[in-house]
Scaffold this active site. Structure first.
Site, PDB file in Angstrom:
ATOM      1  N   ARG A  78      18.454  24.898  -9.086  1.00  0.00           N
ATOM      2  CA  ARG A  78      19.871  24.564  -9.060  1.00  0.00           C
ATOM      3  C   ARG A  78      20.887  25.421  -9.811  1.00  0.00           C
ATOM      4  NH1 ARG A  78      22.609  23.220  -5.941  1.00  0.00           N
ATOM      5  NH2 ARG A  78      20.981  22.081  -5.176  1.00  0.00           N
ATOM      6  N   ASP A 120      58.105  35.759  -5.203  1.00  0.00           N
ATOM      7  CA  ASP A 120      57.453  34.356  -5.607  1.00  0.00           C
ATOM      8  C   ASP A 120      58.179  33.436  -4.648  1.00  0.00           C
ATOM      9  OD1 ASP A 120      55.796  32.779  -6.696  1.00  0.00           O
ATOM     10  OD2 ASP A 120      57.490  31.736  -7.526  1.00  0.00           O
ATOM     11  N   LYS A 125      57.098  36.697 -16.109  1.00  0.00           N
ATOM     12  CA  LYS A 125      57.155  35.635 -14.685  1.00  0.00           C
ATOM     13  C   LYS A 125      58.580  34.849 -15.292  1.00  0.00           C
ATOM     14  CE  LYS A 125      53.708  33.225 -13.410  1.00  0.00           C
ATOM     15  NZ  LYS A 125      53.201  33.908 -12.036  1.00  0.00           N
ATOM     16  N   LYS A 175      43.461  32.072 -11.447  1.00  0.00           N
ATOM     17  CA  LYS A 175      43.256  30.612 -11.366  1.00  0.00           C
ATOM     18  C   LYS A 175      41.922  30.732 -11.137  1.00  0.00           C
ATOM     19  CE  LYS A 175      48.149  29.692  -9.799  1.00  0.00           C
ATOM     20  NZ  LYS A 175      48.994  29.310  -8.652  1.00  0.00           N
ATOM     21  N   GLU A 180      58.393  39.250 -11.611  1.00  0.00           N
ATOM     22  CA  GLU A 180      58.508  38.135 -10.645  1.00  0.00           C
ATOM     23  C   GLU A 180      59.820  37.718 -10.209  1.00  0.00           C
ATOM     24  OE1 GLU A 180      57.981  33.358 -11.053  1.00  0.00           O
ATOM     25  OE2 GLU A 180      56.123  34.098 -11.157  1.00  0.00           O
TER      26      GLU A 180
END
Length: 283
Positions: free
Chosen positions: A104, A223, A171, A139, A201
């Site tokens: 597994r 973005d 950002k 992510k 960004e």
């Protein structure tokens, strides 16, 4: 695609050990221990129930080896290679109980990473004929970033930064907290190491103009811009900085974004939304 060298096993073993410890618990594989007589030997195969691009074979091999070093594991499809439905990805021989106890965890790694590689290859295919490169993001599944980003490479994609210490990525919230684009870029020019790449960004063309005027950045992340604005951004930039398009990057949209002339297209879905490929272990 040129085969990638395998990652050092010392980096991968802790991931596999943790997964095996989680699965085996405090008493080990009580089902196998109860019903399979010791000394029972078998040959098994990892078989693809659907086509894809292989990844995670190295981790599968480690899982079987950690459970039983006497098991013989032979990969039949290399990481990064395409395969058809029904393909035998690997063969394992040895104690039946050991194979079952490792099954597994081996399949979880191989199925998850093969799914990422396969999805990445689908995105990469949409960029053919352009200079755009598909890249992943941060992510990722906590604890599995290294191998998930390796799976992106197996699928023909590229890696964005691995963590917060790799590069400066300014950002929208950094810009808001620092008081604007000019203040953050001035801070970068005053304080950042000359060895550090800088990306900023923007989500509007006037912000891009401000970045180009101020200087201090190497890469601009465009973005959530629609496709016409991406074309305008590429024209404004005129090759001065590297451009990365990000946000709302569905498979069906990638070709038109790549055609705009951007250098990179970052896709969080490569890792956060990849479907686990259906692989099975057959005796």
């Amino acid at each position: 695609m040129t085969p990638l060298p395998p990652l050092p096993e010392m980096m991968l073993e802790p991931l596999v050990r943790a997964a095996l410890a989680e699965d085996l618990g405090t008493c080990g594989d009580i089902t196998t221990r109860t019903v399979i007589p010791p000394g029972t030997r078998y040959a098994a195969r990892i078989v693809a129930r659907e086509p894809g691009v292989a990844s995670g074979m190295q981790l599968a091999a480690i899982a079987f080896r950690l459970v039983d070093p006497a098991l013989a594991f032979r990969a039949r499809v290399a990481d990064g290679a395409r395969f058809d439905r029904g393909a035998v990805l690997a063969e394992i021989e040895g104690e039946a109980g050991s194979i079952l106890s490792a099954e597994r965890v081996a399949l979880n790694f191989a199925g998850r990473l093969t799914g990422i590689a396969t999805q990445t290859a689908e995105f990469v295919a949409e960029t053919r004929g352009t200079k755009a490169r598909i890249t992943c993001t941060r992510k990722t599944t906590p604890g599995l970033r290294l191998v998930e980003k390796q799976a992106v490479l197996h699928g023909g994609g590229f890696n964005h930064r691995f963590g917060l210490s790799d590069a400066i990525l300014i950002k929208d919230n950094h810009i808001a907290a620092a008081g604007g684009i000019r203040p953050v870029l001035q801070a970068v020019k005053a304080r950042a190491s000359h060895m550090m790449r800088v990306e900023i960004e923007v989500d509007r063309l006037d912000q891009l103009a401000e970045v180009l005027d101020e200087g201090g950045a190497d890469v601009v992340l465009l973005d959530n811009m629609d496709t016409p604005r991406l074309y305008e951004a590429v024209a404004m930039n005129a090759g001065r900085l590297v451009l990365e398009a990000s946000g709302n990057m569905r498979l069906g949209r990638v070709a038109e974004v790549a055609a705009s002339g951007v250098d990179y297209i970052s896709v969080g879905a490569l890792t956060h939304s990849a479907r686990t490929l259906d692989l099975g272990l057959d005796f």
